[in-house]
Design an enzyme around this catalytic site. Structure first.
Site, PDB file in Angstrom:
ATOM      1  N   SER A 482      44.158  34.637  29.444  1.00  0.00           N
ATOM      2  CA  SER A 482      44.300  33.146  31.015  1.00  0.00           C
ATOM      3  C   SER A 482      44.621  34.474  32.429  1.00  0.00           C
ATOM      4  CB  SER A 482      43.825  31.917  31.391  1.00  0.00           C
ATOM      5  OG  SER A 482      42.673  31.660  32.259  1.00  0.00           O
ATOM      6  N   ASP A 493      46.260  48.174  36.367  1.00  0.00           N
ATOM      7  CA  ASP A 493      45.997  48.561  37.300  1.00  0.00           C
ATOM      8  C   ASP A 493      47.029  49.096  38.271  1.00  0.00           C
ATOM      9  OD1 ASP A 493      43.728  47.816  36.361  1.00  0.00           O
ATOM     10  OD2 ASP A 493      43.319  46.009  37.166  1.00  0.00           O
ATOM     11  N   LYS A 508      39.210  35.693  27.442  1.00  0.00           N
ATOM     12  CA  LYS A 508      39.530  34.702  28.861  1.00  0.00           C
ATOM     13  C   LYS A 508      39.387  34.739  30.348  1.00  0.00           C
ATOM     14  CE  LYS A 508      39.995  29.528  29.680  1.00  0.00           C
ATOM     15  NZ  LYS A 508      40.618  30.008  31.136  1.00  0.00           N
TER      16      LYS A 508
END
Length: 722
Positions: A482, A493, A508
């Site tokens: 999560s 990224d 998740k």
């Protein structure tokens, strides 16, 4: 419930939902019917991707509820299941009509079978087990049929109880057999030998002792079960219903909601002790370091709480025989209030203790850091167990503010690179993940959040301060979920951090809101209705990919014990799917000059590591043993199998003997705290000892050493900070 036996993580973003999407009134005088009406309405209106409540849905509820009540098939008979089966495709219609026939029939039969089992297990344990008999039990209960008769059911209980008892019997026999070695050791050290309690017992007496231990364990289990009321089982049924929508949508009965709030905030108001019910008594099993009971030395582990009296009461209330949840309600209370406990000490004496309740912080929930020294260089490590926050006031202590403090402290110690350890971190507050990401970049999007109907929101770091502009490594594993995945994905990224760990994280990628069900009821005289944790949104990386199912792929993959075990979102029956959306606008961080080269160097080191090769072998061996479903109930065969496993496991002992040759020390402020808190000192000592065996931390240090900063960029960042 079956899925609840697997690894579950309440890794969620919790918020007070406005829930303004209804004008419907809920006024059924039957609380259970009102609850199911209210919950299903909220699910259909508020869930991100509501399930169709059809026959397939009904079959899922049917199978999961029965399996949750009787996972190893030792209560229900095949005839019970045949009777229940007429409801298999009717539960969806019953729910819509507030018809509780299926629940009522199954609950009443389960209660009956539980009462029968209390007699049955006692009958089985009256007879000694014959461990010379060649018997094998298959523990793949999913493939086991329900017993067709009470005679067959009793035989199943005999197998199960023999299986439960043989491990204890083995330990007792091993202890007795080790007596000769203990005597020899005592003589060698010129000490008088004191016989152990098992030394002079016969095998028959050891068998009886092991059987009695199983009897005691089951007695305690059924005492706990006796405390459960119909409402507790109905809460289980409601949870089964809502989990058919997705694995992270859950119903919380009032006590469970309180415990959830505690997990998210890392603190509670009370006396600072963990309690457990045993033989009708409320026992103290842990005194929480730093809490009021600990500070005043009021109680000790092993003490029993007999009575509780509030400050405004004349008479104390006996809690002997009381449900544990009800007893906890009496003992807990707001900060600053006083409670008087009647305590029975371990030595049998009885005292009264007046304790002033306070906020108790659960230290193991919070971020902690260590300085790592390698030759003349210093690095920092911050371990973050979860993304915690105060549900009532975000500005109170939270994960982001704590991590920022730890970074500043580590900078003060002269760290040259930072490791953020998110291994085993199941998540928590999304906002704290966004705020922590902002500590490492100037500004920009951190995560995209999609709601039902195609609405999309980009959550950004809008603070241009960079708290740490140096090399950064993030450690993850299969249990990083999560919010952990959002932070790791954003830093990946942006090419701000190198991610080291398992092939992928948990997967998740959904957002949950905690909704108080009481807010719909204008006139409620039925008591607290609890809360619903509802999946309302999905996470997406800034590059547009979802973390759902796919997780975050590590830049440098390092095997661990979970590598070949099904762990994560993919292991559920009904997870939401993976998908993509358009990427957000963001600029890759240009603070490094050798990002990709550093990753390749790390991969090359990993390929040559004998320690990692051994860890990989161990992971494969664990998977092999995990898949073995047959257990010998013949003692000689059982002992031989254990001996074989011990021999096989010897080659993996080097994993725990590994020394990464790094030096660890606590920050000065913690060193001061340790002078008063010996428990904290012991916890940090144990943590540093484990870090010294950690090859993942060692590789993270190598990566930090290899990462070279763009000096021009670094100069600009220094200007930003100032």
């Amino acid at each position: 419930m079956k899925r609840n036996l697997k690894v579950l993580f309440l890794a969620v973003f919790v918020a007070a939902a406005s829930c303004s999407f209804t004008t419907k009134e809920f006024n059924d005088p039957d609380k259970d019917k009102l609850l199911i009406d209210l919950i299903t309405y909220v699910l259909q209106k508020g869930h991100y991707d509501p399930a169709d409540m059809d026959d397939t849905f009904s079959e899922g509820v049917y199978e999961d509820f029965i399996d949750g009540l009787d996972p190893i098939k030792r209560y229900f008979l095949a005839s019970d299941i045949e009777e229940f089966s007429k409801y298999k495709t009717e539960i969806d219609d019953q729910i819509k009509n507030k018809d509780l026939s299926f629940f009522n029939v199954v609950y009443e039969r389960f209660t009956q079978r539980m009462n029968e089992a209390k007699v049955l297990y006692e009958e089985v344990l009256e007879t000694p087990f014959d461990y010379t008999e060649k018997e094998v039990i298959n523990v793949d209960y999913d493939k086991l049929d329900f017993a067709t008769s009470k005679k067959e059911l009793k035989e199943r209980w005999r197998w199960q109880l023999k299986f439960s008892t043989i491990a204890n019997y083995y330990d007792l026999v091993e202890d007795k057999n080790a007596a000769a070695e203990r005597k020899k050791e005592a003589a060698f050290n010129d000490k008088e030998y004191t016989a152990g309690e098992n030394d002079n017992l016969s095998l028959a007496e050891l068998e009886e002792k092991s059987r009695n231990a199983t009897r005691t364990s089951l007695k305690e289990f059924f005492e706990f079960s006796d405390d459960l009321e119909r409402k507790d089982y109905f809460a289980v049924f409601l949870t089964t219903v809502v989990e058919e929508f997705d694995p992270h949508t859950n119903y919380f009965a009032p006590p469970d909601r309180d415990r959830f709030d505690l997990r998210m905030s890392g603190k509670l108001e009370g006396i600072g002790a963990r309690l457990q019910k045993k033989n009708d008594y409320i026992n103290i099993v842990e005194v929480i370091s730093g809490g009021p009971a600990w500070r005043g030395e009021h109680v000790a582990v092993g003490d029993i709480i007999l009575k509780v009296k509030q400050a405004d009461e004349k008479e104390a209330v006996s809690i002997v025989g009381m449900r544990i949840d009800d007893a906890v309600k009496l003992i807990k209370g707001p900060k600053g209030t006083k409670v008087t406990l009647t305590i029975k000490r371990v030595d049998g004496t009885i005292d009264e203790e007046i304790i002033t309740r306070d906020v108790v912080e659960l230290e193991e929930t919070y971020a902690k850091s260590s300085v790592i020294e390698k030759e003349d260089r210093k690095f920092g490590l911050i371990n973050l167990p979860q993304f915690y926050f105060d549900m009532e006031n975000y500005k109170e202590r939270n994960a982001a503010s704590d991590v920022k403090k730890e970074i500043e402290r580590l900078k003060g110690e002269g760290m040259e690179g930072l490791i953020l350890d998110l291994r085993d971190n199941g998540g928590g507050s999304l906002k704290t993940a966004v705020d922590i990401g902002g500590l490492f970049i100037k500004e920009g999007p951190m995560v995209q959040v999609a709601s039902g109907g195609g609405k999309k929101e980009v959550l950004k770091d809008e603070n241009d301060e960079i708290v740490w502009d140096g090399p950064l490594v993030i450690l993850v594993n299969e249990l990083s979920a999560s919010a952990s995945e959002i932070l790791a994905a954003a830093m990946q990224d942006y090419k701000r951090a190198i991610i080291i760990g398992s092939e992928q994280t948990y997967g998740k990628g959904t957002v949950q809101n905690l909704i108080d069900l009481n807010q719909w009821l204008r006139k409620n005289d039925m008591g607290d209705m609890g809360a619903l944790k509802l999946t309302t949104q999905k996470f997406y990386r800034v590059n547009g990919g979802s973390t759902q199912l796919e997780g975050v792929k590590s830049d440098v993959i390092m095997p661990d014990r979970y590598s070949y075990i099904d762990v994560g979102e993919r292991d559920y029956d009904n997870p939401l799917p993976y998908d993509k959306i358009a990427p957000a606008k963001f600029e890759v961080w240009d603070g490094y000059i050798d990002f990709e080269e550093t990753i390749e160097k790390s991969k090359a080191r990993m390929a040559k590591s004998e320690q990692l090769a051994l860890i990989d072998q161990n992971a494969r061996w664990i998977r092999l043993k995990r898949d073995e479903m047959e257990v010998n109930l013949n003692y000689a065969d059982y002992a031989a199998e254990i001996a074989k496993r011990k021999e096989e496991a010897k080659k993996f002992e080097a994993i725990n003997e590994y020394d990464n040759k790094l030096s660890y020390r606590s920050l000065p402020y913690e060193v001061e705290l340790m002078k008063q808190d010996t428990t904290l000192r012991e916890k940090r000592k144990r943590w540093h000892k484990n870090l010294a065996k950690d090859i993942y931390v060692e590789e993270a240090i190598h990566v930090l050493e290899d990462l070279k900063l763009n000096n021009i960029r670094k100069g600009k960042m220094a200007d930003i900070k100032n």
